[in-house]
Design an enzyme around this catalytic site. Structure first.
Site, PDB file in Angstrom:
ATOM      1  N   GLY A  57      39.223  39.892  44.751  1.00  0.00           N
ATOM      2  CA  GLY A  57      38.548  38.594  44.639  1.00  0.00           C
ATOM      3  C   GLY A  57      38.838  37.751  45.870  1.00  0.00           C
ATOM      4  O   GLY A  57      38.407  38.075  46.979  1.00  0.00           O
ATOM      5  N   SER A 114      43.497  42.082  44.323  1.00  0.00           N
ATOM      6  CA  SER A 114      43.061  41.772  45.710  1.00  0.00           C
ATOM      7  C   SER A 114      41.557  41.800  45.949  1.00  0.00           C
ATOM      8  O   SER A 114      41.122  41.494  47.066  1.00  0.00           O
ATOM      9  CB  SER A 114      43.737  42.705  46.740  1.00  0.00           C
ATOM     10  OG  SER A 114      45.070  42.326  46.971  1.00  0.00           O
ATOM     11  N   ILE A 159      40.725  39.710  30.994  1.00  0.00           N
ATOM     12  CA  ILE A 159      42.072  40.257  30.830  1.00  0.00           C
ATOM     13  C   ILE A 159      42.913  39.455  29.841  1.00  0.00           C
ATOM     14  O   ILE A 159      43.770  40.018  29.167  1.00  0.00           O
ATOM     15  CB  ILE A 159      42.769  40.416  32.200  1.00  0.00           C
ATOM     16  CG1 ILE A 159      43.872  41.467  32.091  1.00  0.00           C
ATOM     17  CG2 ILE A 159      43.306  39.111  32.720  1.00  0.00           C
ATOM     18  CD1 ILE A 159      44.088  42.257  33.324  1.00  0.00           C
ATOM     19  N   TYR A 211      41.287  37.540  47.733  1.00  0.00           N
ATOM     20  CA  TYR A 211      41.983  38.221  48.826  1.00  0.00           C
ATOM     21  C   TYR A 211      41.088  39.180  49.616  1.00  0.00           C
ATOM     22  O   TYR A 211      41.528  39.748  50.619  1.00  0.00           O
ATOM     23  CB  TYR A 211      43.251  38.920  48.311  1.00  0.00           C
ATOM     24  CG  TYR A 211      44.425  37.978  48.111  1.00  0.00           C
ATOM     25  CD1 TYR A 211      44.310  36.613  48.372  1.00  0.00           C
ATOM     26  CD2 TYR A 211      45.667  38.447  47.664  1.00  0.00           C
ATOM     27  CE1 TYR A 211      45.384  35.744  48.190  1.00  0.00           C
ATOM     28  CE2 TYR A 211      46.749  37.586  47.491  1.00  0.00           C
ATOM     29  CZ  TYR A 211      46.611  36.236  47.749  1.00  0.00           C
ATOM     30  OH  TYR A 211      47.683  35.394  47.578  1.00  0.00           O
ATOM     31  N   ASN A 269      49.870  34.996  43.631  1.00  0.00           N
ATOM     32  CA  ASN A 269      50.200  34.766  45.058  1.00  0.00           C
ATOM     33  C   ASN A 269      51.721  34.659  45.186  1.00  0.00           C
ATOM     34  O   ASN A 269      52.426  34.649  44.182  1.00  0.00           O
ATOM     35  CB  ASN A 269      49.481  33.525  45.590  1.00  0.00           C
ATOM     36  CG  ASN A 269      49.861  32.284  44.798  1.00  0.00           C
ATOM     37  OD1 ASN A 269      51.019  31.905  44.737  1.00  0.00           O
ATOM     38  ND2 ASN A 269      48.868  31.671  44.163  1.00  0.00           N
ATOM     39  N   GLY A 328      40.976  32.247  40.089  1.00  0.00           N
ATOM     40  CA  GLY A 328      40.661  33.602  39.630  1.00  0.00           C
ATOM     41  C   GLY A 328      41.406  34.011  38.382  1.00  0.00           C
ATOM     42  O   GLY A 328      41.592  33.227  37.451  1.00  0.00           O
ATOM     43  N   VAL A 329      41.858  35.251  38.377  1.00  0.00           N
ATOM     44  CA  VAL A 329      42.511  35.810  37.194  1.00  0.00           C
ATOM     45  C   VAL A 329      43.848  35.100  36.955  1.00  0.00           C
ATOM     46  O   VAL A 329      44.265  34.895  35.810  1.00  0.00           O
ATOM     47  CB  VAL A 329      42.634  37.348  37.348  1.00  0.00           C
ATOM     48  CG1 VAL A 329      43.657  37.769  38.348  1.00  0.00           C
ATOM     49  CG2 VAL A 329      42.897  38.006  36.006  1.00  0.00           C
ATOM     50  N   ASP A 330      44.507  34.681  38.019  1.00  0.00           N
ATOM     51  CA  ASP A 330      45.779  33.949  37.927  1.00  0.00           C
ATOM     52  C   ASP A 330      45.583  32.651  37.132  1.00  0.00           C
ATOM     53  O   ASP A 330      46.341  32.357  36.186  1.00  0.00           O
ATOM     54  CB  ASP A 330      46.245  33.655  39.371  1.00  0.00           C
ATOM     55  CG  ASP A 330      47.692  33.222  39.483  1.00  0.00           C
ATOM     56  OD1 ASP A 330      48.388  33.216  38.448  1.00  0.00           O
ATOM     57  OD2 ASP A 330      48.128  32.903  40.604  1.00  0.00           O
TER      58      ASP A 330
HETATM   59  N1  AR6 Z   1      39.816  38.866  33.653  1.00  0.00           N
HETATM   60  C1  AR6 Z   1      39.682  39.946  34.447  1.00  0.00           C
HETATM   61  N2  AR6 Z   1      39.377  39.882  35.763  1.00  0.00           N
HETATM   62  C2  AR6 Z   1      39.207  38.655  36.292  1.00  0.00           C
HETATM   63  C3  AR6 Z   1      39.329  37.468  35.535  1.00  0.00           C
HETATM   64  C4  AR6 Z   1      39.645  37.599  34.154  1.00  0.00           C
HETATM   65  N3  AR6 Z   1      39.784  36.554  33.354  1.00  0.00           N
HETATM   66  N4  AR6 Z   1      39.089  36.415  36.358  1.00  0.00           N
HETATM   67  C5  AR6 Z   1      38.811  36.912  37.587  1.00  0.00           C
HETATM   68  N5  AR6 Z   1      38.877  38.265  37.534  1.00  0.00           N
HETATM   69  P1  AR6 Z   1      41.293  37.180  42.146  1.00  0.00           P
HETATM   70  P2  AR6 Z   1      42.983  38.388  44.241  1.00  0.00           P
HETATM   71  C6  AR6 Z   1      38.639  39.244  38.612  1.00  0.00           C
HETATM   72  O1  AR6 Z   1      40.651  36.308  43.157  1.00  0.00           O
HETATM   73  O2  AR6 Z   1      41.798  38.848  45.002  1.00  0.00           O
HETATM   74  C7  AR6 Z   1      44.391  33.560  42.991  1.00  0.00           C
HETATM   75  O3  AR6 Z   1      44.089  32.247  43.317  1.00  0.00           O
HETATM   76  C8  AR6 Z   1      37.858  38.772  39.801  1.00  0.00           C
HETATM   77  O4  AR6 Z   1      36.452  38.764  39.524  1.00  0.00           O
HETATM   78  O5  AR6 Z   1      41.693  36.583  40.850  1.00  0.00           O
HETATM   79  O6  AR6 Z   1      44.153  39.312  44.078  1.00  0.00           O
HETATM   80  C9  AR6 Z   1      45.870  33.882  43.177  1.00  0.00           C
HETATM   81  O7  AR6 Z   1      46.706  32.767  42.911  1.00  0.00           O
HETATM   82  C10 AR6 Z   1      38.223  39.847  40.820  1.00  0.00           C
HETATM   83  O8  AR6 Z   1      37.398  41.011  40.609  1.00  0.00           O
HETATM   84  O9  AR6 Z   1      42.657  37.884  42.759  1.00  0.00           O
HETATM   85  C11 AR6 Z   1      45.940  34.298  44.611  1.00  0.00           C
HETATM   86  O10 AR6 Z   1      46.062  33.185  45.467  1.00  0.00           O
HETATM   87  C12 AR6 Z   1      39.664  40.206  40.460  1.00  0.00           C
HETATM   88  O11 AR6 Z   1      39.885  39.641  39.159  1.00  0.00           O
HETATM   89  C13 AR6 Z   1      44.622  34.978  44.860  1.00  0.00           C
HETATM   90  O12 AR6 Z   1      43.713  34.412  43.912  1.00  0.00           O
HETATM   91  C14 AR6 Z   1      40.709  39.643  41.401  1.00  0.00           C
HETATM   92  O13 AR6 Z   1      40.297  38.398  41.914  1.00  0.00           O
HETATM   93  C15 AR6 Z   1      44.692  36.472  44.588  1.00  0.00           C
HETATM   94  O14 AR6 Z   1      43.486  37.067  44.957  1.00  0.00           O
END
Ligand code: AR6
Length: 180
Positions: free
Chosen positions: A122, A120, A14, A124, A27, A35-37
């Site tokens: 990943g 959510s 992304i 979550y 969060n 993760g993406v954050d």
């Molecule tokens: N580009 C696109 N998608 C991605 C990327 C990227 N660079 N990196 C990861 N993903 P998550 P959540 C995908 O865990 O479940 C954080 O620590 C990943 O594979 O990032 O909403 C926040 O601070 C998955 O399919 O988000 C919160 O504490 C999707 O993005 C918590 O995680 C979402 O995974 C939020 O959890």
């Protein structure tokens, strides 16, 4: 414009998307995470965190906007999806709100193109198939109204997510065309 020209599903990172806004699956603190954050904060640079500190967090299901700093995207829309807790804790409704609030906030800023991650699915723990149906349905319903948005990308980071979001989009779009 046909809805199938507006919404797409693709594999990718992304932070590399050349769109007006990317969505962050953040969060409640809005102060970064994994993760993406984590990827978005790393790519945008420390000024993003500085601006986020001033926002004072974000309730679950709502959205906040900041600049994109070093990202190709001009804006970052931060939203907080639900933590999956078995499905009886309003998880579906909260996920729908998260997508809707991002879309409304984008329109308020006259944003034309936006890229979403799988909110959510990943850390979550929201089941991917269920999340993909809710995401696609919410976006399609939203786009039944006039909107500044001309392009909505659903960016998937793994095969499972890609298959699931593509399948949901195909199913909803063919349903729309079959009832036209
Ligand atoms: N580009 C696109 N998608 C991605 C990327 C990227 N660079 N990196 C990861 N993903 P998550 P959540 C995908 O865990 O479940 C954080 O620590 C990943 O594979 O990032 O909403 C926040 O601070 C998955 O399919 O988000 C919160 O504490 C999707 O993005 C918590 O995680 C979402 O995974 C939020 O959890």
């Amino acid at each position: 414009m046909e809805i199938s020209d507006i919404i797409s599903v693709s594999m990718g990172d992304i932070v590399e998307q050349e769109v007006d806004a990317i969505v962050n699956a953040a969060n409640n603190s809005l102060l970064g995470g994994g993760g993406v954050d984590g990827a978005i904060h790393d790519a945008a640079g420390p000024e993003l965190l500085e601006e986020c500190r001033k926002l004072g967090g974000c309730p679950t299901g709502e959205a906040r906007i900041t600049k994109g700093y070093l990202l190709p995207a001009k804006w970052v829309i931060h939203t907080v999806g639900p933590v999956w807790n078995g499905g009886n804790s309003m998880e579906d409704q909260i996920l729908i709100s998260a997508y809707s609030n991002c879309l409304f906030l984008a329109e308020k800023h006259d944003i034309r193109s936006i890229a979403f991650p799988g909110i959510s699915i990943g850390a979550y723990g929201f089941p991917v198939d269920r999340a993909s149906v809710l995401a696609v349905r919410t976006i399609l319903e939203h786009m039944n109204r006039p909107s500044s948005l001309e392009e909505i990308r659903l960016i998937c980071f793994n095969d499972e997510a890609y298959k699931s979001y593509s399948y949901a989009l195909k199913a909803f779009v063919s349903e729309i065309y079959s009832t036209k």
